[in-house]
Motif scaffolding. Structure first.
Motif, PDB file in Angstrom:
ATOM      1  N   SER A   1       0.803  -1.220   0.000  1.00 34.97           N
ATOM      2  CA  SER A   1       0.000   0.000   0.000  1.00 34.97           C
ATOM      3  C   SER A   1       0.835   1.269   0.000  1.00 34.97           C
ATOM      4  CB  SER A   1      -0.950  -0.007   1.201  1.00 34.97           C
ATOM      5  OG  SER A   1      -0.220  -0.012   2.415  1.00 34.97           O
ATOM      6  N   GLY A   2       2.154   1.130   0.152  1.00 34.40           N
ATOM      7  CA  GLY A   2       3.029   2.299   0.110  1.00 34.40           C
ATOM      8  C   GLY A   2       3.269   2.965   1.446  1.00 34.40           C
ATOM      9  N   LEU A   3       2.970   2.287   2.539  1.00 36.36           N
ATOM     10  CA  LEU A   3       3.246   2.849   3.863  1.00 36.36           C
ATOM     11  C   LEU A   3       4.743   3.089   4.020  1.00 36.36           C
ATOM     12  CD1 LEU A   3       1.801   3.526   6.597  1.00 36.36           C
ATOM     13  CD2 LEU A   3       2.566   1.284   7.383  1.00 36.36           C
ATOM     14  N   ASP A   4       5.108   4.190   4.673  1.00 32.55           N
ATOM     15  CA  ASP A   4       6.526   4.519   4.839  1.00 32.55           C
ATOM     16  C   ASP A   4       7.216   3.583   5.825  1.00 32.55           C
ATOM     17  OD1 ASP A   4       6.372   6.798   3.129  1.00 32.55           O
ATOM     18  OD2 ASP A   4       5.509   7.954   4.774  1.00 32.55           O
ATOM     19  N   GLN A   5       6.598   3.395   6.997  1.00 36.13           N
ATOM     20  CA  GLN A   5       7.261   2.663   8.069  1.00 36.13           C
ATOM     21  C   GLN A   5       6.263   1.793   8.822  1.00 36.13           C
ATOM     22  OE1 GLN A   5       9.167   5.513  10.660  1.00 36.13           O
ATOM     23  NE2 GLN A   5      10.445   6.371   9.047  1.00 36.13           N
TER      24      GLN A   5
END
Length: 283
Positions: free
Chosen positions: A27-31
């Motif tokens: 989903s493209g979550l950073d961390q």
């Protein structure tokens, strides 16, 4: 620009981590942040697995309690993970919850002294130095890592009290603040961190990470109010409401806001997608 993350709480069984980590990555979550709370799940084991299951996601441990650990062993583990997954691991340490440390026979008289000694020794080892130190708690004799990181990773420290927060500025590369931290608390933490940095003569980057207890969905308010981790704190609502709360923390001095689901979050995979796909575009 503010960085956005989410927590995989150790109240979820370890076998759920794979699907949550992959959902975060896709989903493209950073961390994605993990906890080494007693007596739930190992931070190092969980972080290694999450990194292996994903391609780009950065994975943090916030935090590993140092009374559990030898400074050289912690440095070895961090160095190994950093070499396996360059630039994707965010290690954090702290002096731990004292009642838990008492339970395992690891409680010390001065937790702040232990954390300082551990941080200084560990960061020197990760920088490739040969370390000899005779401290109150940390004692090393000509110790050096055979496989130090190619690039030294930032080491975070978690804290709540003023002395510990000031120590984070002095001896760590970043600070982790709990979900009980208010917006004004972030401002005060920044002040204390800067005091510690000035004492140590540090001018390098220091990242402030703050957890934000978050609930969404039709029963969000009820779940938020029932969560014991941060009574009276947090945010409940839709993506717009959550994004506004994140922005307030950013304006107060947070570099990274990590959304922490409630302990009874019914859909941890959906939660990380909500953070990445619904909240993040609004920041």
């Amino acid at each position: 620009m503010i960085t956005l993350g989410a927590v995989f709480r150790p109240q979820f069984p370890p076998e759920r981590l794979r699907d949550v980590a992959r959902a975060a990555d896709e989903s493209g979550l950073d961390q994605l942040w993990l906890w080494e709370d007693c007596f739930l799940e190992s931070g190092i084991a969980a972080a290694s697995a999450a990194l292996a299951w994903t391609e780009r996601l950065r994975v943090g441990i916030g935090l590993m309690p140092v009374p559990f650990r030898n400074a050289a062993l912690t440095a070895m583990e961090i160095a190994t993970i950093e070499r396996l997954f360059p630039g994707r691991f965010l290690p954090g340490v702290g002096h731990g919850v004292q009642d838990w440390m008492q339970q395992v026979g690891a409680r010390v008289e001065s937790p702040v002294t232990l954390l300082r000694e551990h941080l200084l020794a560990m960061r020197a080892l990760l920088a490739g130095e040969t370390v000899t130190t005779q401290g109150r708690y940390v004692n090393l004799d000509k110790v050096a890592l055979d496989w130090p990181p190619v690039s030294k990773p930032a080491v975070f420290a978690g804290a709540t009290g003023p002395r510990s927060i000031k120590l984070c500025g002095e001896a760590a590369d970043g600070t982790i603040l709990t979900a009980s931290t208010s917006v004004e608390g972030v401002r005060e933490a920044r002040r204390l961190i800067d005091e510690g940095r000035a004492t140590a003569g540090r001018t390098d980057k220091h990242e402030v990470v703050v957890y934000l207890l978050t609930a969404t969905g039709p029963d969000a308010a009820e779940r938020l109010n029932a969560d014991p981790d941060a009574p009276g704190a947090g945010v409940a609502g839709d993506a717009g409401t959550v994004a506004e709360a994140v922005q307030r923390y950013a304006e107060a001095g947070a570099d990274t806001v990590v959304l922490q689901p409630t302990a009874d979050e019914p859909d941890p995979e959906g939660f990380v997608r909500f953070v990445a796909e619904s909240v993040r575009p609004r920041i």
